[in-house]
Design a protein around this motif. Structure first.
Motif, PDB file in Angstrom:
ATOM      1  N   VAL A  67       0.742  -1.294   0.056  1.00  0.00           N
ATOM      2  CA  VAL A  67       0.043  -0.120  -0.189  1.00  0.00           C
ATOM      3  C   VAL A  67       0.851   1.385   0.100  1.00  0.00           C
ATOM      4  CG1 VAL A  67      -1.564   1.300   1.453  1.00  0.00           C
ATOM      5  CG2 VAL A  67      -1.921  -1.215   1.098  1.00  0.00           C
ATOM      6  N   ALA A  68       1.822   1.029   0.816  1.00  0.00           N
ATOM      7  CA  ALA A  68       2.818   2.273   0.750  1.00  0.00           C
ATOM      8  C   ALA A  68       3.682   2.549  -0.258  1.00  0.00           C
ATOM      9  CB  ALA A  68       3.789   2.154   1.974  1.00  0.00           C
ATOM     10  N   ASP A  69       3.837   1.532  -1.100  1.00  0.00           N
ATOM     11  CA  ASP A  69       4.910   1.690  -2.143  1.00  0.00           C
ATOM     12  C   ASP A  69       4.116   1.921  -3.522  1.00  0.00           C
ATOM     13  OD1 ASP A  69       7.283  -0.463  -0.550  1.00  0.00           O
ATOM     14  OD2 ASP A  69       6.992   1.574  -0.348  1.00  0.00           O
ATOM     15  N   ALA A  70       2.981   1.852  -3.644  1.00  0.00           N
ATOM     16  CA  ALA A  70       2.222   1.705  -4.899  1.00  0.00           C
ATOM     17  C   ALA A  70       0.969   2.648  -4.873  1.00  0.00           C
ATOM     18  CB  ALA A  70       1.489   0.206  -4.999  1.00  0.00           C
ATOM     19  N   PRO A  71       1.331   3.863  -4.636  1.00  0.00           N
ATOM     20  CA  PRO A  71       0.348   4.976  -4.906  1.00  0.00           C
ATOM     21  C   PRO A  71       0.065   5.071  -6.156  1.00  0.00           C
ATOM     22  CG  PRO A  71       2.029   6.179  -4.278  1.00  0.00           C
ATOM     23  CD  PRO A  71       2.687   4.438  -4.178  1.00  0.00           C
TER      24      PRO A  71
END
Lengths: 226, 52
Positions: free
Chosen positions: A182-186
């Motif tokens: 979730v954090a790396d794939a905005p």
């Protein structure tokens, strides 16, 4: 019959509006001056009654009736000054709408979720529900971010919003990996993740019925098939 | 007239109105024709006895 009974017959005949009397009554009236006088008085009385009732029934309404009724109606109706005009109602409604719209746009955000804080570290027993927004609408806006409440559960308003969005169930052992995703794939359109407690999965007893299949002999109705 | 019962007074006034027959009074009040006649009879008789 005596005179009293004859006079009773005369009264009933006039009350019933009968035009003729029985022969016996006519014969008695011819020989009895008292009953003859009574008959004449009753005829005059019923003529007066009929005329009086006709006058009352067909009496025209007085000229002052309609103005009097209108005056009473006007007294019962509220005065126009006590009512708000249509323009005043429209102005009040517009003011209420403007205030509501402004509050929705500029209301303060209680908590902004950072990428590293999108999935809580605790509540390992609960799976994670993820809500996705379309990539074209993924521009961060403080007013559009959902509020995160206590770990493992979302607030009522967020829960009602989440009901309209796709959800994903993540196993507890995969939560850390999912948090990194979730954090790396905005850029993939994932802008927010909200956790919600999963419903308690209680063991529900069930039964399996034995299915019995008997042999069937199917016969064709067409004799040519035999 | 005011001392008469309501049902008697109503029949008497309707029957006295121009243009209303006893059949029409029966239809207006929804009561049988015989009831109209009997009420009319008692209304006229009571009025006569009061005015006597």
């Amino acid at each position: 019959m005596n005179c009293r009974q004859y006079q009773e017959r005369i009264l009933d005949a006039f009350a019933a509006g009968e035009a003729t009397f029985p022969d016996a009554l006519v014969e008695h009236k011819r020989n009895c001056w008292a009953c003859r006088a009574y008959c004449e008085s009753q005829a005059s009385l019923f003529y007066s009654i009929d005329e009086g009732v006709k006058a009352i029934a067909n009496e025209e309404a007085p000229q002052s009736l309609v103005p009097g009724v209108r005056a009473l109606l006007n007294d019962e109706l509220p005065s126009p000054s006590s009512w708000m005009s249509a323009w005043e109602v429209a102005a009040v409604a517009a003011a209420i709408l403007a205030v509501s719209f402004g509050w929705v746009l500029y209301r303060p955000v209680r908590h902004t979720v950072s990428p590293n804080d999108r999935v809580p570290a605790h509540s390992a027993e609960s799976p994670v529900a993820v809500m996705r927004r379309p990539a074209e609408g993924a521009r961060p806006s403080p007013s559009r971010e959902l509020k995160r409440t206590s770990a493992g559960a979302v607030g009522h308003s967020a829960e009602s919003s989440a009901a309209a969005m796709p959800q994903m169930i993540v196993l507890p052992e995969e939560r850390a990996a999912f948090a990194r995703f979730v954090a790396d794939a905005p850029e993939q359109g994932v802008v927010l993740a909200v956790t919600r407690a999963a419903p308690s999965n209680e063991d529900v007893p069930f039964q399996i019925a034995v299915l019995e299949i008997h042999e069937l002999e199917v016969q064709s109705l067409d004799p040519s098939w035999e | 007239m005011e001392e008469l019962p309501e049902k008697l007074r109503l029949v008497l006034l309707l029957a006295a109105m121009q243009g209303y027959t006893l059949e029409e009074v029966s239809g207006i009040l929804g009561i049988p024709m015989g009831t109209v006649k009997s009420r009319l009879f008692f209304a006229r008789k009571q009025l006569a006895e009061k005015l006597r």
